[in-house]
Scaffold this motif. Structure first.
Motif, short mmCIF file in Angstrom:
data_model
loop_
_atom_site.label_atom_id
_atom_site.label_comp_id
_atom_site.label_asym_id
_atom_site.label_seq_id
_atom_site.Cartn_x
_atom_site.Cartn_y
_atom_site.Cartn_z
N VAL A 102 0.85 -1.19 0.00
CA VAL A 102 0.00 0.00 0.00
C VAL A 102 0.88 1.24 0.00
O VAL A 102 1.85 1.32 0.78
CB VAL A 102 -0.93 -0.01 1.23
CG1 VAL A 102 -1.93 1.12 1.12
CG2 VAL A 102 -1.63 -1.37 1.34
N ALA A 103 0.56 2.19 -0.87
CA ALA A 103 1.42 3.37 -1.02
C ALA A 103 0.59 4.55 -1.49
O ALA A 103 -0.59 4.42 -1.79
CB ALA A 103 2.54 3.06 -2.02
N GLY A 104 1.23 5.71 -1.53
CA GLY A 104 0.55 6.92 -2.00
C GLY A 104 -0.17 7.63 -0.88
O GLY A 104 0.03 7.34 0.31
N ALA A 105 -1.02 8.57 -1.26
CA ALA A 105 -1.73 9.40 -0.28
C ALA A 105 -3.02 9.90 -0.92
O ALA A 105 -3.17 9.86 -2.15
CB ALA A 105 -0.86 10.58 0.13
N ASP A 106 -3.92 10.36 -0.08
CA ASP A 106 -5.19 10.90 -0.55
C ASP A 106 -4.94 11.96 -1.64
O ASP A 106 -4.20 12.91 -1.39
CB ASP A 106 -5.92 11.51 0.65
CG ASP A 106 -7.23 12.16 0.25
OD1 ASP A 106 -8.03 11.51 -0.43
OD2 ASP A 106 -7.45 13.34 0.62
N PRO A 107 -5.56 11.81 -2.82
CA PRO A 107 -5.30 12.77 -3.91
C PRO A 107 -5.67 14.20 -3.53
O PRO A 107 -5.09 15.15 -4.06
CB PRO A 107 -6.20 12.27 -5.05
CG PRO A 107 -6.49 10.84 -4.73
CD PRO A 107 -6.45 10.72 -3.23
N ALA A 108 -6.62 14.36 -2.60
CA ALA A 108 -7.01 15.71 -2.19
C ALA A 108 -6.12 16.24 -1.06
O ALA A 108 -6.36 17.33 -0.53
CB ALA A 108 -8.47 15.72 -1.75
N GLY A 109 -5.12 15.46 -0.66
CA GLY A 109 -4.18 15.93 0.35
C GLY A 109 -4.71 15.92 1.77
O GLY A 109 -4.15 16.55 2.66
N ARG A 110 -5.79 15.14 2.01
CA ARG A 110 -6.38 15.13 3.36
C ARG A 110 -5.69 14.15 4.30
O ARG A 110 -5.85 14.23 5.52
CB ARG A 110 -7.87 14.77 3.28
CG ARG A 110 -8.70 15.75 2.48
CD ARG A 110 -10.11 15.23 2.28
NE ARG A 110 -10.12 14.01 1.47
CZ ARG A 110 -11.19 13.26 1.23
NH1 ARG A 110 -12.36 13.60 1.78
NH2 ARG A 110 -11.12 12.19 0.48
N ALA A 111 -4.95 13.19 3.75
CA ALA A 111 -4.32 12.16 4.58
C ALA A 111 -3.14 11.57 3.82
O ALA A 111 -3.04 11.71 2.60
CB ALA A 111 -5.32 11.05 4.92
N GLY A 112 -2.27 10.89 4.58
CA GLY A 112 -1.11 10.25 3.97
C GLY A 112 -0.28 9.59 5.04
O GLY A 112 -0.60 9.68 6.23
N PRO A 113 0.79 8.91 4.65
CA PRO A 113 1.63 8.24 5.64
C PRO A 113 2.37 9.26 6.50
O PRO A 113 2.81 10.29 6.00
CB PRO A 113 2.61 7.42 4.79
CG PRO A 113 2.62 8.09 3.46
CD PRO A 113 1.28 8.72 3.28
#
Ligand code: UFG
Length: 330
Positions: A175-186
């Motif tokens: 699992v990788a990446g982050a919410d495209p809208a920038g609301r969440a991420g690792p």
């Protein structure tokens, strides 16, 4: 479709759990989170979602949450997730992943929870004979992390047979990446997953990336993994919930992967390409417990859930990871 009721998300302040909370909320579901914040962050939980700070192995607390919020579905993300750590400290993994899940399941069964959706892992397969691996492949994990996930799958199957509870085991690939809208991420203080480690280098928090082994039997000698965008994975959770509500008799075990893999060097080349500059890399020894290649067939999840990934593209995954990583320093 009948309403799902409020969903209890364990580990909802963590990386994958927080994306699932967003996806559930975006789909109109009520959510409550329980998280001990050992790795998760309260800021990762939207302000309108109740966050109960505590341990999923705290039977009294969990029983109270199940009753207070009339929970009929649990999504269980909480757990320890690092393969090398599981090799060094196996009892931590049997405690946090197996014993804690046992306690949670007991509370769920006592409360009559109808659906239990579990974060399982590709690690249950060990070193598959054939790739992409399908759900009916032999389950022969090669590290304690994978064994702890398999043990929980087994408990779930037995509990479901003994009670009316239905389950879904979602076997995640990388699992990788982050919410495209920038609301969440690792957001781990000390990342260990490949793309997160690369993001640490992007942020100037480390000099470069050490490639863990280049003598594997793969084309470039580095390990191959199936990298899945975290938002596609979160969508799969909403889809499996909807499928279980629509067909209440069914339990499901499904891979969550894209069906194609990239080597460590291909991932690092893609990071350089998306970033527009070269990150230093060096070669180190193999990591304990790493299979050479792991790629998951997604035929079953596509047909069972009509799951249609929106971000099946390595450059997109990396671009979202970079945007999130850079936002952490702003
Ligand atoms: N890697 C490096 N350098 C690093 C970090 C990782 O070369 O600094 C390599 C690893 O050796 C591996 C690949 O990058 O070959 C991916 O490693 P990750 O730590 O990102 O992920 P894992 O493959 O170890 O873990 C994933 C999932 C688990 C799953 C496991 C199965 O996170 O849930 O695969 O092996 F169980």
């Amino acid at each position: 479709m009948p309403p799902a009721g409020t969903i209890l998300v364990t580990g909802g302040a963590g990386y994958i759990g927080s994306h699932a909370v967003l996806a559930l909320r975006d789909a109109g579901h009520g959510v409550v989170v329980i998280d001990d914040l050992s790795f998760g962050h309260a800021r990762a939980v939207p302000a309108d979602v109740p966050l109960v700070r505590g341990d999923i192995a705290d039977t009294v607390l969990v029983a109270q949450v199940l009753a207070d919020h009339r929970i009929t579905t649990i999504m269980h993300f909480a757990g320890s997730i690092l393969v090398p750590e599981s090799v060094a400290n196996p009892l931590k993994y049997y405690r946090n992943n197996v014993v804690a899940s046992n306690t949670l399941l007991q509370a769920a069964a006592d409360h009559g929870v109808a659906r239990f959706i579990f974060s399982s892992s590709a690690a249950v397969y060990g070193v598959p004979d054939r790739l992409p691996v399908t759900e009916d492949a032999p389950l022969l994990p090669i590290n304690p992390y994978g064994r702890s996930k398999l043990m929980t799958e087994m408990m779930l199957r037995d509990v479901a047979a003994a009670t009316g509870m239905k389950f879904a085991n979602l076997r995640y690939f990388n699992v990788a990446g982050a919410d495209p809208a920038g609301r969440a991420g690792p957001d781990r203080a000390i990342p260990t997953h490949l793309i997160e480690v690369a993001m640490d280098a992007v942020r100037g928090r480390r000099d470069g990336i050490i490639v863990a082994g280049n003598d594997y039997p793969t084309a470039d000698g580095t390990c191959i993994r199936d990298y899945v965008h975290v938002s596609d994975l979160a969508d799969a959770h909403v889809a499996v919930l909807n499928a279980m509500i629509a067909a209440p008799g069914a339990s499901l075990t499904l891979n969550c992967g894209y069906g194609h893999g990239f080597s460590v060097l291909q991932v690092l080349d893609a990071v350089d390409h998306v970033l527009g500059r070269h990150l230093a890399r060096s070669f180190g020894p193999r990591r304990a417990g790493d299979p050479a290649a792991l790629v998951g067939s997604n035929d079953a999840i596509r047909s069972a859930l009509n799951w249609q990934p929106r971000h099946d593209d390595l450059d997109t995954i990396i671009a979202h990871a970079i945007a999130w990583a850079q936002s952490l320093d702003q």
